[in-house]
Design an enzyme around this catalytic site. Structure first.
Site, PDB file in Angstrom:
ATOM      1  N   SER A  86       2.255   4.501  -8.124  1.00 42.32           N
ATOM      2  CA  SER A  86       2.186   3.919  -6.783  1.00 42.32           C
ATOM      3  C   SER A  86       2.981   2.643  -6.561  1.00 42.32           C
ATOM      4  CB  SER A  86       0.719   3.653  -6.433  1.00 42.32           C
ATOM      5  OG  SER A  86       0.115   2.860  -7.441  1.00 42.32           O
ATOM      6  N   LYS A  98       2.867   1.122   0.053  1.00 43.23           N
ATOM      7  CA  LYS A  98       2.288   0.386   1.180  1.00 43.23           C
ATOM      8  C   LYS A  98       3.243   0.351   2.375  1.00 43.23           C
ATOM      9  CE  LYS A  98      -1.741  -1.548  -0.456  1.00 43.23           C
ATOM     10  NZ  LYS A  98      -1.668  -1.457  -1.878  1.00 43.23           N
TER      11      LYS A  98
HETATM   12  C1  PLP Z   1      -2.594  -1.117  -2.768  1.00 41.46           C
HETATM   13  C2  PLP Z   1      -2.211  -0.404  -4.004  1.00 41.46           C
HETATM   14  C3  PLP Z   1      -3.010   0.614  -4.554  1.00 41.46           C
HETATM   15  C4  PLP Z   1      -4.365   1.000  -3.984  1.00 41.46           C
HETATM   16  O1  PLP Z   1      -4.299   1.453  -2.660  1.00 41.46           O
HETATM   17  P1  PLP Z   1      -5.603   1.483  -1.746  1.00 41.46           P
HETATM   18  O2  PLP Z   1      -5.166   2.096  -0.469  1.00 41.46           O
HETATM   19  O3  PLP Z   1      -6.092   0.070  -1.575  1.00 41.46           O
HETATM   20  O4  PLP Z   1      -6.622   2.307  -2.483  1.00 41.46           O
HETATM   21  C5  PLP Z   1      -2.537   1.284  -5.663  1.00 41.46           C
HETATM   22  N1  PLP Z   1      -1.362   0.952  -6.254  1.00 41.46           N
HETATM   23  C6  PLP Z   1      -0.576  -0.024  -5.773  1.00 41.46           C
HETATM   24  C7  PLP Z   1       0.695  -0.324  -6.459  1.00 41.46           C
HETATM   25  C8  PLP Z   1      -0.964  -0.725  -4.621  1.00 41.46           C
HETATM   26  O5  PLP Z   1      -0.181  -1.706  -4.150  1.00 41.46           O
END
Ligand code: PLP
Length: 335
Positions: free
Chosen positions: A309, A57
Site C-alpha cells: 500500500s 491515499k
Molecule cells: C493509510 C494507510 C493504510 C491504512 O489505510 P486505512 O484506510 O486507514 O485502513 C495502509 N497502508 C498505508 C501505506 C497507508 O498510508
C-alpha cells in the site's frame, strides 16, 4: 451473502474510477514465485506503493476533491494528516487547482512538514498538540467555508480507495483471497465493497500490527473503542477509527472475513522479504500483507492478491532493516 450487507452501490466505484482515471497511476500486478511456492497457491502482488505520492491515499483524496461542487472547490480543502493522506490530499488538490491547507502542531518533525509542502499544500503550524491544530481546522471550516477531508471515514474517500478493487479483479479474475493493510479501514472498506459486489465469495483479510490495532479491538468490542497509540514499524496504520465512526466499522463488520495481527519482528521480515525477494521498497504499513504470508498467519484458499500500500519509509531506517539489524522503534523516540 446478504445484499443488505453493502453500504455502497456498486456503480459508486466505477464512477470514482472514471473520475480519477487520468490523475492516478493504474499500478501493476505481478506474480510472486517465492510466495506462491510458500503458500501452495498463485500469489500476486498489487504494487500500489508505486502510486504517485507513494501510497493509495491519492485515490481517495483525488476522488473526494473532484466530487466537491464548484463553491466548495473554490473555498478549498483542509486536512490534519501529516502522513500519506496529507501528501495525497495536497497533491490531489494542487492537480485540481484547489487550495489546500494542512494543519499540524509544532511537534510534527520537519521532514514530515517538508514532505507535505513538497506536494504543494500550505502547512499551518498551530499549537503544541493535535487538539490545538484541530481548533484551527474547525475555524477554517466554520469561518472560511473550507471542506475538511478526513483520511478514511468518508464516502468519497472510500469510493476512491475501492478503485483498487476494480483493478485487481481485472488483473486476477479468478482471485479467491485478498489481503489488505488495515488501519481506519477506508482502504479495506472500498476494496471489500467493490470486490464482493462483483464476486461475493472472495475472502477479504485485513492485516494490522499488534501495537495499537484500533479496528480489531473495536470489532472485538462490538463498537468503536480507543486503544493506546504505540510506536510501530507500521506507522501509517496508527491512530483510532473515530468513536463516531460512520462507515468503516460497519463495512469491516459485514464484509471482512478475518483480521490478522502482526508483531514488529514479523513486520520487519515483511519489509525484508519485499526487498530481497520481490525487489520492492515498501514501508512497514505497506509490507504487512507480505509479512502475514511470510509469517504463515493467513490461510489462502486459492489464487490470492496481497496489496502493497505504500513506500514512504525513512531510507536510513529501511537500510537498517534490510541489512538485518533488529530495529525496535519503541526505543527510537520520534517515529
Ligand atoms: C493509510 C494507510 C493504510 C491504512 O489505510 P486505512 O484506510 O486507514 O485502513 C495502509 N497502508 C498505508 C501505506 C497507508 O498510508
Amino acid at each position: 451473502m446478504n445484499p443488505n450487507s453493502f453500504q455502497f452501490a456498486p456503480e459508486t466505484f466505477t464512477q470514482a474510477r472514471t473520475r480519477i482515471a487520468d490523475r492516478i497511476l493504474r499500478t501493476p500486478m505481478v506474480h510472486s514465485s517465492s510466495l506462491s511456492e510458500r503458500a501452495g497457491v498463485p500469489v500476486h502482488l498489487k504494487l500500489e506503493q508505486l502510486q504517485k505520492t507513494g501510497s493509495f491515499k491519492l485515490r481517495g483524496a483525488t476522488n473526494a476533491v473532484l466530487a466537491l461542487d464548484e463553491t466548495a472547490q473554490a473555498n478549498g480543502v483542509v486536512g490534519v494528516s501529516t502522513g500519506n493522506h496529507g501528501r495525497g490530499l495536497a497533491y490531489a488538490a494542487r492537480q485540481a487547482g484547489v487550495k489546500c491547507i494542512i494543519c499540524m502542531s509544532r511537534l510534527v518533525p520537519q521532514n514530515k512538514i517538508d514532505g507535505i509542502r513538497a506536494q504543494g499544500a500550505e502547512v499551518r503550524i498551530v499549537g503544541s498538540s493535535q487538539d490545538e491544530a484541530q481548533v484551527e481546522v474547525d475555524r477554517l471550516v466554520d469561518e472560511e467555508g473550507m471542506t475538511l477531508l478526513p483520511p478514511f471515514d468518508h464516502k468519497d474517500i472510500i469510493a476512491g480507495q475501492g478503485t483498487l478493487g476494480l483493478e485487481l479483479l481485472e488483473d486476477v479474475p479468478d482471485v479467491e483471497t485478498v489481503l489488505v493493510p488495515l488501519s481506519g479501514g477506508g482502504l479495506i472498506s472500498g476494496v471489500a465493497e467493490a470486490v464482493k459486489a462483483r464476486k461475493p465469495d472472495v475472502k477479504i483479510i485485513g492485516v494490522s500490527m499488534e501495537r495499537g490495532a484500533a479496528m480489531a479491538a473495536s470489532q472485538a468490542a462490538g463498537h468503536p473503542v480507543q486503544v493506546p497509540e504505540l510506536p510501530t514499524l507500521a506507522d501509517s496504520l496508527g491512530g483510532g477509527i473515530g468513536l463516531e465512526n460512520r462507515y468503516t466499522f460497519n463495512v469491516v463488520r459485514d464484509l471482512v472475513d478475518n483480521i490478522v495481527l502482526l508483531n514488529e519482528a514479523e513486520i520487519a521480515a515483511g519489509i525484508r522479504h519485499a526487498y530481497w525477494q520481490e525487489r520492492q521498497v515498501v514501508e512497514g504499513s505497506g509490507a504487512v500483507c507480505l509479512a502475514a504470508l511470510v509469517a504463515d498467519k493467513a490461510k489462502l484458499a486459492g489464487p490470492s492478491v496481497a496489496l502493497l500500500s505504500g513506500c514512504n519509509i525513512d531510507m536510513n531506517m529501511h537500510q537498517r532493516i534490510i541489512s538485518g539489524e533488529d530495529v525496535d522503534v519503541a526505543g527510537e523516540g520520534e517515529i
